[in-house]
Scaffold this active site. Structure first.
Site, PDB file in Angstrom:
ATOM      1  N   HIS A  83      87.097  32.495  28.589  1.00 49.75           N
ATOM      2  CA  HIS A  83      86.526  33.497  29.481  1.00 49.75           C
ATOM      3  C   HIS A  83      86.230  34.766  28.709  1.00 49.75           C
ATOM      4  O   HIS A  83      86.836  35.028  27.672  1.00 49.75           O
ATOM      5  CB  HIS A  83      87.481  33.807  30.647  1.00 49.75           C
ATOM      6  CG  HIS A  83      88.824  34.294  30.215  1.00 49.75           C
ATOM      7  ND1 HIS A  83      89.819  33.438  29.826  1.00 49.75           N
ATOM      8  CD2 HIS A  83      89.338  35.532  30.091  1.00 49.75           C
ATOM      9  CE1 HIS A  83      90.896  34.132  29.495  1.00 49.75           C
ATOM     10  NE2 HIS A  83      90.622  35.417  29.638  1.00 49.75           N
TER      11      HIS A  83
ATOM     12  N   HIS B 291      85.806  38.985  29.231  1.00 55.49           N
ATOM     13  CA  HIS B 291      86.052  40.153  30.074  1.00 55.49           C
ATOM     14  C   HIS B 291      84.858  41.103  30.005  1.00 55.49           C
ATOM     15  O   HIS B 291      84.359  41.387  28.916  1.00 55.49           O
ATOM     16  CB  HIS B 291      87.265  40.947  29.568  1.00 55.49           C
ATOM     17  CG  HIS B 291      88.561  40.209  29.612  1.00 55.49           C
ATOM     18  ND1 HIS B 291      89.501  40.408  30.593  1.00 55.49           N
ATOM     19  CD2 HIS B 291      89.086  39.258  28.792  1.00 55.49           C
ATOM     20  CE1 HIS B 291      90.557  39.632  30.367  1.00 55.49           C
ATOM     21  NE2 HIS B 291      90.326  38.926  29.271  1.00 55.49           N
TER      22      HIS B 291
HETATM   23  P1  AMP Z   1      93.313  36.884  29.032  1.00 57.34           P
HETATM   24  O1  AMP Z   1      94.506  37.665  28.615  1.00 57.34           O
HETATM   25  O2  AMP Z   1      92.105  37.168  28.231  1.00 57.34           O
HETATM   26  O3  AMP Z   1      93.643  35.404  29.085  1.00 57.34           O
HETATM   27  O4  AMP Z   1      92.942  37.366  30.491  1.00 57.34           O
HETATM   28  C1  AMP Z   1      93.204  36.664  31.660  1.00 57.34           C
HETATM   29  C2  AMP Z   1      92.788  37.556  32.795  1.00 57.34           C
HETATM   30  O5  AMP Z   1      92.762  36.768  33.965  1.00 57.34           O
HETATM   31  C3  AMP Z   1      93.722  38.740  33.081  1.00 57.34           C
HETATM   32  O6  AMP Z   1      92.993  39.950  32.995  1.00 57.34           O
HETATM   33  C4  AMP Z   1      94.220  38.454  34.506  1.00 57.34           C
HETATM   34  O7  AMP Z   1      94.366  39.631  35.276  1.00 57.34           O
HETATM   35  C5  AMP Z   1      93.145  37.539  35.050  1.00 57.34           C
HETATM   36  N1  AMP Z   1      93.588  36.616  36.093  1.00 57.34           N
HETATM   37  C6  AMP Z   1      94.655  35.787  36.077  1.00 57.34           C
HETATM   38  N2  AMP Z   1      94.703  35.050  37.200  1.00 57.34           N
HETATM   39  C7  AMP Z   1      93.626  35.402  37.942  1.00 57.34           C
HETATM   40  C8  AMP Z   1      93.115  35.016  39.212  1.00 57.34           C
HETATM   41  N3  AMP Z   1      93.717  34.081  39.956  1.00 57.34           N
HETATM   42  N4  AMP Z   1      91.982  35.599  39.673  1.00 57.34           N
HETATM   43  C9  AMP Z   1      91.366  36.560  38.926  1.00 57.34           C
HETATM   44  N5  AMP Z   1      91.784  36.965  37.723  1.00 57.34           N
HETATM   45  C10 AMP Z   1      92.901  36.407  37.235  1.00 57.34           C
END
Ligand code: AMP
Ligand code: ZN
Length: 140
Positions: free
Chosen positions: A102, A104
């Protein structure tokens, strides 16, 4: 059990858990980050499960990149931030918390000190209102 069976983002793709969606196409899904680093923080994911940049298939990688640009433009148009931080982590040691590829999109304001991740969950109604604004800009 396959990796995707337990993956939280695959569950969002399959509709098994809710998300505040912004955009969807054949290969990508965009939704609001539930714990935003700043208002308007969105995530673009590949629908197909791949843990990270090292493993994602090229067509999915390219599709995510195109969606990131489209959504970034829509965030710029609708929320008018001073800058846009585009980020992506690979591996827990690098800060990745969800092992599904993903990107950001984090709107930044002049002088703002935002970390990679937010500290608290956002109110769903606020996420929905921001998603509507971004979606409207996408449709223009
Ligand atoms: P990363 O550290 O790059 O893996 O970021 C994962 C992101 O996913 C974090 O910013 C979380 O806040 C977000 N996240 C985790 N679970 C969910 C969810 N169910 N819906 C939306 N965002 C999420
Ligand atoms: Zn997954």
């Amino acid at each position: 059990m396959s990796e995707s069976a337990q993956c939280i983002f695959c569950k969002i793709v399959r509709g098994e858990i809710p998300a505040v969606k912004v955009h969807e196409d054949e290969r990508t899904l965009t939704f609001m980050d539930i714990q935003p680093a700043s208002p308007g923080h969105a995530l673009v994911i590949s629908k197909a499960h791949a843990p990270d940049l090292l493993e994602i298939a090229e067509p999915d990688l390219l599709a995510v990149a195109v969606t990131v640009q489209r959504v970034a433009r829509a965030v710029q148009k609708s929320l008018a931030p001073d800058g846009l931080r585009i980020g992506q982590f690979n591996g827990a040691a690098a800060g990745q918390t969800v092992p599904h590829y993903h990107v950001h999109i984090v709107p930044m304001r002049e002088g703002q000190r935002a970390g990679a991740h937010g500290r608290a969950p956002a109110k769903i109604e606020e996420l929905k209102a921001l998603a509507v604004r971004i979606r409207e800009a996408l449709a223009d």
